[in-house]
Enzyme design. Structure first.
Site, PDB file in Angstrom:
ATOM      1  N   SER A  74      43.069  47.884  38.291  1.00  0.00           N
ATOM      2  CA  SER A  74      42.583  46.867  39.224  1.00  0.00           C
ATOM      3  C   SER A  74      43.611  46.467  40.271  1.00  0.00           C
ATOM      4  O   SER A  74      43.252  46.096  41.395  1.00  0.00           O
ATOM      5  CB  SER A  74      42.126  45.628  38.450  1.00  0.00           C
ATOM      6  N   ASP A 237      41.762  33.577  37.691  1.00  0.00           N
ATOM      7  CA  ASP A 237      41.478  33.962  36.303  1.00  0.00           C
ATOM      8  C   ASP A 237      42.713  33.953  35.409  1.00  0.00           C
ATOM      9  O   ASP A 237      42.627  34.178  34.206  1.00  0.00           O
ATOM     10  CB  ASP A 237      40.769  35.323  36.236  1.00  0.00           C
ATOM     11  N   HIS A 240      44.939  38.422  36.918  1.00  0.00           N
ATOM     12  CA  HIS A 240      45.237  39.277  38.058  1.00  0.00           C
ATOM     13  C   HIS A 240      46.131  38.539  39.066  1.00  0.00           C
ATOM     14  O   HIS A 240      46.052  37.311  39.167  1.00  0.00           O
ATOM     15  CB  HIS A 240      43.954  39.719  38.761  1.00  0.00           C
TER      16      HIS A 240
END
Length: 267
Positions: A74, A237, A240
């Site tokens: 990611s 979150d 990340h």
């Protein structure tokens, strides 16, 4: 009963009590870790921004060009931000364009959110389609670490990917597994467990990448203290990176990426 017999009996009772305490602690600890893992797995994490362009050209026309491709998980997509300029690729492209060499950066990414090192073979094939990139930046390892994968296995897949890219004439820079002990989305003591797993992955990655002819940036060592000190380096979150977090990574990676681009331009 002699003092020796009394002492031996007491020692036996203490030993059994200690063993029972250890077992109870182990079971309780395992239950705690399992509970934290369940919570961590079911948190709502940032998703890839579908409107975010994965291909862009950054810099002034006529500047020396460099084709930079990102591979990995990611982080190679910039999950956690919603503007190209805030992604790791966008920030690196801007730094290269604004630097002393004033590069014209043709940026692309073949990264896939959730990828592990086993997924790199497919990404390498995609990266080598069409015009060959000059520099490949690989960001991988966090999902191997959180899945408690064997470091040697994860490193072997990474080393194979680096080797394939190098054989194709691509300069390779790898940002090793970041400091997972800095994430807020995972509660202690599970956070310490995945942090330990990440350090093992990073050490194995370093050896494999160097052996395959790539360059290494130890993200955990270079940037971990900043992430631990500043919660703002993580997005909403708690897992990340945020725009600030990607900026910290970009500055850590820049010297190696710029050096790789300089070598590529001499080919």
């Amino acid at each position: 009963m002699s003092e020796h017999d009394i002492a031996m009996r007491l020692a036996g009772r203490l030993g059994r009590a200690a063993a029972l305490t250890l077992v109870a602690g182990t079971v309780g600890g395992a239950a705690l870790l399992a509970g934290e893992a369940f919570v961590a797995r079911h948190r709502r994490y940032a998703e890839p921004e579908l409107g975010l362009a994965l291909r862009a050209t950054v810099g002034r026309a006529g500047a020396p060009p460099v084709r930079l491709v990102l591979l990995g998980d990611s982080s190679a997509l910039g999950v956690g931000v919603d503007r190209l300029d805030d992604t790791i690729g966008g920030q690196l492209a801007n730094l290269l364009a604004e630097g002393p060499t004033g590069r014209l950066v043709h940026l692309s990414s073949v990264g896939v959110s959730g990828s592990r090192s086993t997924d790199l073979a497919t990404q390498v094939a995609r990266a080598l389609l069409g015009e060959r990139p000059d520099v490949a930046l690989i960001l991988i390892g966090a999902n191997d670490a959180t899945g408690l994968r064997r470091p040697a296995d994860a490193a072997a897949y990474l080393g194979a990917a680096v080797h394939r890219l190098r054989e194709a004439g691509v300069e390779v820079v790898v940002g090793t597994c970041p400091d997972l002990g800095a994430v807020r989305a995972i509660a202690p003591p599970l956070r310490q467990v995945v942090g330990w797993s990440g350090r093992r992955i990073a050490r194995a990655q370093t050896a494999a990448v160097l052996d395959a002819g790539g360059s290494v940036v130890d993200l955990a060592t270079e940037t971990g203290p900043v992430f631990r000190a500043d919660a703002g380096t993580l997005c909403h979150d708690g897992y990340h990176p945020s725009a600030d977090g990607y900026r910290v990574w970009a500055h850590a990676l820049l010297p190696a990426v710029a050096a790789a681009a300089a070598v590529a331009s001499r080919h």
